[in-house]
Design a protein around this motif. Structure first.
Motif, PDB file in Angstrom:
ATOM      1  N   SER A  34      49.913 -26.019  11.586  1.00 22.77           N
ATOM      2  CA  SER A  34      50.335 -27.143  12.419  1.00 22.77           C
ATOM      3  C   SER A  34      50.584 -28.366  11.537  1.00 22.77           C
ATOM      4  N   GLU A  36      49.428 -31.284  10.804  1.00 22.29           N
ATOM      5  CA  GLU A  36      48.235 -32.081  11.084  1.00 22.29           C
ATOM      6  C   GLU A  36      48.449 -33.584  10.901  1.00 22.29           C
ATOM      7  N   ILE A  39      50.352 -34.774  14.045  1.00 18.70           N
ATOM      8  CA  ILE A  39      49.434 -34.786  15.184  1.00 18.70           C
ATOM      9  C   ILE A  39      48.523 -36.010  15.097  1.00 18.70           C
ATOM     10  N   ARG A  43      48.540 -39.135  17.749  1.00 13.23           N
ATOM     11  CA  ARG A  43      47.265 -39.408  18.438  1.00 13.23           C
ATOM     12  C   ARG A  43      46.828 -40.851  18.173  1.00 13.23           C
ATOM     13  N   TYR A  80      55.840 -30.498  18.775  1.00 20.05           N
ATOM     14  CA  TYR A  80      54.886 -31.610  18.722  1.00 20.05           C
ATOM     15  C   TYR A  80      55.575 -32.944  19.016  1.00 20.05           C
TER      16      TYR A  80
END
Length: 168
Positions: A34, A36, A39, A43, A80
């Protein structure tokens, strides 16, 4: 942060932050398949975080073929980005249009939740063979989506290939 959905917004090694910010976001996802850093970035912004630019050169970034970023598929990155776009932009819209009913426009539509797919009032395209047709991309909901000439585009609309959104 209007550019946050573009290809590479901020190179991860150039970030620095207080440990409190890192902990608030929840750290990085240990799944190596993924993105990261992406993400974490999305977030951080969802939680109300902000970014500042330091004008001094503090790092020389080395880009090479064997870097982990090259191992993450284009579709994974798009998934994503689409999720973050839904959470921070589309949730405020009642309806919207998608520019292009080609590969990327259809892929963007497929990545949306059914709730947000239902908000799509049409695709916009320049291909005369596609204009005036009706698409059924989700074969579960069987939503019929018309394809309009670009001159009939209304706002807001999403140009997924750049993932920009525009109000006219």
């Amino acid at each position: 942060m209007t550019q946050r959905f573009r290809e590479v917004t901020v190179l991860q090694p150039t970030w620095f932050m207080h440990r409190r910010v890192f902990n608030k976001v929840g750290g990085y996802n240990a799944d190596t398949n993924s993105p990261e850093d992406m993400i974490f970035f999305y977030r951080h912004l969802e939680l109300g975080g902000s970014l500042l630019k330091v004008d001094d050169v503090l790092l020389k970034y080395r880009y090479h073929e064997n870097m982990t970023s090259h191992k993450i598929s284009r579709q994974t990155l798009m998934r994503y980005k689409a999720k973050a776009f839904e959470n921070s932009v589309i949730k405020y819209w009642d309806t919207f249009m998608i520019w292009s009913c080609g590969r990327d426009g259809k892929l963007f539509y497929k990545m949306l939740s059914e709730q947000n797919q239902a908000k799509v009032k049409g695709f916009v395209d320049i291909n005369e063979k596609k204009i005036g047709t009706i698409l059924v991309i989700n074969h579960v909901t069987k939503q019929k989506i018309p394809v309009y000439h670009w001159s009939e585009c209304t706002s807001p609309f999403v140009a997924w290939f750049f993932l920009i959104y525009i109000y006219m």
